[in-house]
Enzyme design. Structure first.
Site, PDB file in Angstrom:
ATOM      1  N   GLU A 129       0.794  -1.283   0.051  1.00 49.97           N
ATOM      2  CA  GLU A 129      -0.021   0.204  -0.189  1.00 49.97           C
ATOM      3  C   GLU A 129       0.829   1.243   0.001  1.00 49.97           C
ATOM      4  OE1 GLU A 129      -2.925  -0.433   3.273  1.00 49.97           O
ATOM      5  OE2 GLU A 129      -3.578  -2.493   2.604  1.00 49.97           O
ATOM      6  N   GLU A 138      -5.010  -8.819   0.190  1.00 44.35           N
ATOM      7  CA  GLU A 138      -6.034  -8.683   1.221  1.00 44.35           C
ATOM      8  C   GLU A 138      -7.547  -8.131   0.860  1.00 44.35           C
ATOM      9  OE1 GLU A 138      -4.658  -6.009   4.232  1.00 44.35           O
ATOM     10  OE2 GLU A 138      -2.822  -6.121   3.515  1.00 44.35           O
TER      11      GLU A 138
END
Length: 390
Positions: free
Chosen positions: A149, A301
């Site tokens: 991220e 995820e």
């Protein structure tokens, strides 16, 4: 997942993980006769999609999760600080021990909370190679997801494309020096980019701001590419992945709402028009990195938000709608490069919504029964057998 602190293994979990098995780490030989899970350099070449889990290691053993699921996960995700502390090394080995007994692959997420410069020290990189080599020779293949991220503004390594790319390449060289380890580059889904207001948001006038201004209009906003400036290059990247959650259908998040039909595919391909209607400038991640760069794609995820402060009456409807999209036959047919899906099996406080969020799929018996019944035949799992050493 943004603004989240994940624990690797609690002391109790480490102790349990250290119970001897037929394939305990011990003193590995020069080579492993077999490696668990996905091969190191041929990921994504098979016909199935690996099912994995982001497990709350401090509260659950991987074997217990497998029993509840009815399958041995093919992938288990563990988080570690990087550079490693002694505790980090112990925790990573503990996770690898549990993964080995499932016949699975370890997806090791390295979080450089001390900054990118600390992660590029030659001694730190050698430490990484040595740890991976030991785990690989014990029979466990490892996929290293470094600085996930990175296009977000909530992590210490966020929105620093120049340094991030340079350090990722060094980490990749260290990973590739181990016998059965590989890399994953995994940004956050780009809707809402550049995620204004985060502590590490890039500032105008900096070199990174200029790099992130991909359309050269003097601003970094939703019209700029949220992925490309952070890409370290094909030689350094083996897998591409994405954190892709259902946080709700409109900002601010926190409402328990059923995902709109087609949302998962639309976000993966950059055609989603939700979350305020400003996501249409998001590129097609799958086409660019899965097809164009010929990389196996992972949903590193994923889960659907259930704000427990609003009750749990909608849990099954919300979660079933989300996993129904991910596990649909249409997704399998249209996205052959999709090779991994990892469910986020946590029940935790989320600062974005200022509430406890239950992301789990197997904790509640009714949800678990529906989830396990919905798992399609094209998913692949771990062997359930301990891997052997040379």
């Amino acid at each position: 997942m943004r603004t989240t602190t994940r624990r690797a293994l609690s002391a109790a979990a480490v102790a349990l993980a250290g119970v001897l098995s037929s394939c305990s780490a011990g003193s590995p030989g020069p080579t492993a006769s077999a490696s668990c899970g996905v091969p190191a350099r041929t990921e994504g070449t098979g016909s199935g999609v690996s099912y994995g889990v982001n497990l709350d290691w401090g509260h659950q053993q991987l074997a217990d999760y497998a029993q509840a699921l009815g399958h041995h996960p093919a992938v288990a995700v563990s988080f570690s600080g990087f550079p490693f502390t002694d505790t980090d090394r112990t925790n990573v080995h503990g996770a690898a021990d549990q993964v080995r007994r499932q016949g699975a692959t370890l997806l090791l997420t390295l979080e450089p909370h001390r900054g990118l410069a600390a992660a590029s020290d030659p001694g730190v990189l050698k430490d990484l190679t040595d740890l991976l080599t030991e785990i690989n020779r014990s029979g466990v293949g490892v996929i290293v997801r470094f600085g996930q991220e990175m296009n977000g503004s909530w992590y210490e390594w966020g929105e620093q494309p120049t340094a991030y790319v340079a350090v990722f390449r060094k980490v990749a060289a260290a990973v590739h020096a181990a016998p059965s380890s590989t890399t994953m580059w995994a940004p956050n889904y780009g809707g809402g980019y550049p995620f204004a207001g985060g502590k590490y948001q890039t500032r105008k006038g900096t070199g990174d701001f200029a790099v992130l201004d991909t359309n050269h209009d003097g601003a970094v906003d939703g019209r700029d590419d949220p992925y490309a400036p952070y890409y370290p290059g094909d030689a350094a990247v083996d897998w591409v992945g994405m954190s892709l959650y259902h946080w709700g259908n409109a900002y601010p998040w926190g409402a328990n709402v059923v995902p709109e039909p087609g949302k998962f595919v639309q976000q993966l391909t950059g055609t989603y028009n939700g979350a305020g209607g400003n996501d249409l400038a998001v590129p097609d991640f799958y086409a660019e990195y899965g097809v164009g760069r010929k990389k196996p794609v992972a949903i590193a995820e994923t889960a659907a938000l259930l704000n427990t402060s609003q009750g749990a009456g909608d849990a099954l409807a919300i979660k079933r709608a989300w996993w129904g999209q991910i596990f649909s036959a249409d997704v399998r047919a249209k996205f052959p490069a999709l090779k991994m899906v990892n469910w986020f099996e946590w029940d935790k406080y989320e600062t974005e919504v200022k509430a406890q969020v239950d992301w789990t799929a197997i904790k509640d018996p009714a949800v678990r029964a529906a989830f396990t019944a919905a798992l399609p035949s094209w998913l692949s799992y771990g062997s359930g057998q301990s891997c052997s050493q040379g």
